[in-house]
Write an enzyme that holds these catalytic residues in place. Sequence first.
Site, PDB file in Angstrom:
ATOM      1  N   TYR A 167      -0.933-115.460   7.504  1.00  0.00           N
ATOM      2  CA  TYR A 167       0.165-115.693   8.232  1.00  0.00           C
ATOM      3  C   TYR A 167       0.113-115.534   9.574  1.00  0.00           C
ATOM      4  CZ  TYR A 167       5.118-115.046   9.215  1.00  0.00           C
ATOM      5  OH  TYR A 167       6.315-115.074   9.890  1.00  0.00           O
ATOM      6  N   SER A 214       6.744-114.952  15.965  1.00  0.00           N
ATOM      7  CA  SER A 214       6.380-113.573  15.258  1.00  0.00           C
ATOM      8  C   SER A 214       5.905-112.713  16.187  1.00  0.00           C
ATOM      9  CB  SER A 214       5.709-113.746  14.206  1.00  0.00           C
ATOM     10  OG  SER A 214       5.162-112.311  13.485  1.00  0.00           O
TER      11      SER A 214
END
Length: 309
Positions: A157, A143
Amino acid sequence: MSRTIVITGAGSGFGALAARALADAGHTVYAAMRDTGGRNAHRVAEAESYAAEHEVDLRTVELDVLSQESADAAVATVLAGAGALDVVVHNAGHMVTGPAEAFTPAELAAVYDTNVLGTQRVNRAALPHLRAQEHGLVLWVGSSSTRGGTPPYLAPYFAAKAAMDALAVSYAGELARFGIETTIVVPGAFTSGTEHFATGGHPSERTVLPAYEERYAGLMEQVAERLAALEPAGTSASLVADAIVEVVDAPHGKRPFRVHVDPSNDGSEEVSGVADRIRAEFLARIGLADLLTPRTSRTSPAASPRSAV
């Protein structure tokens, strides 16, 4: 040449798109997901239908990354069915949204369990085989939040993805002398084409939420709208699948360490470039520059026409 690939979390989003794209490219692909006989039975049927319609080798396999037994069984199924395993794609992940304070430690640990420990379970199942054959590819779907701009309310997250990235970097050096390559594909914020937000979790403990709502009312809606506004017209999550195919199809020893797919350009590529350069320079300074590239051995694909990984 055709490779045998297993992709975790391949029921939807990046995983499903990558599974189809890799199968279209001529590979044998196992789309791994949990509860294939229950809530994901329709996804199994969709994969079977796609394989038949497009005449590609797309299969499914039961794999719950929260269970070592499940990971072991999935890898055994792949090896029994295809006779090989060349590429492991770590894609499974879970997103939660809300103020960081509102999540209990157990809830943070659960996100970490899926996004980080899940990769460790799959590695422990797959790596003995890849090490024995002395070639392969471990591809991690990371990410851009790890080093790019990060909006609030996604802390569990983001923290888990950063931990996964750190684990991937360490694994890269530890697997290089076995001839195993590492690539980290880094998607930016894609506001459509995945189910991250739709299936994401929320804190169960509600007592602190009113205080945050008073100061940050409507924050997640604002973030979603502004992220969507940053995306160039026509941006599709399939760009991530395309990048994964390109990495898998690249020759052994020529695959990039990190690939960014970030149409919104949140700065991750620039920061990661510095971090990866410093890593390479430091390994060279301590006499470990060989860990930056996979070892080529007599059992590598250069000498074996079976699966040029």
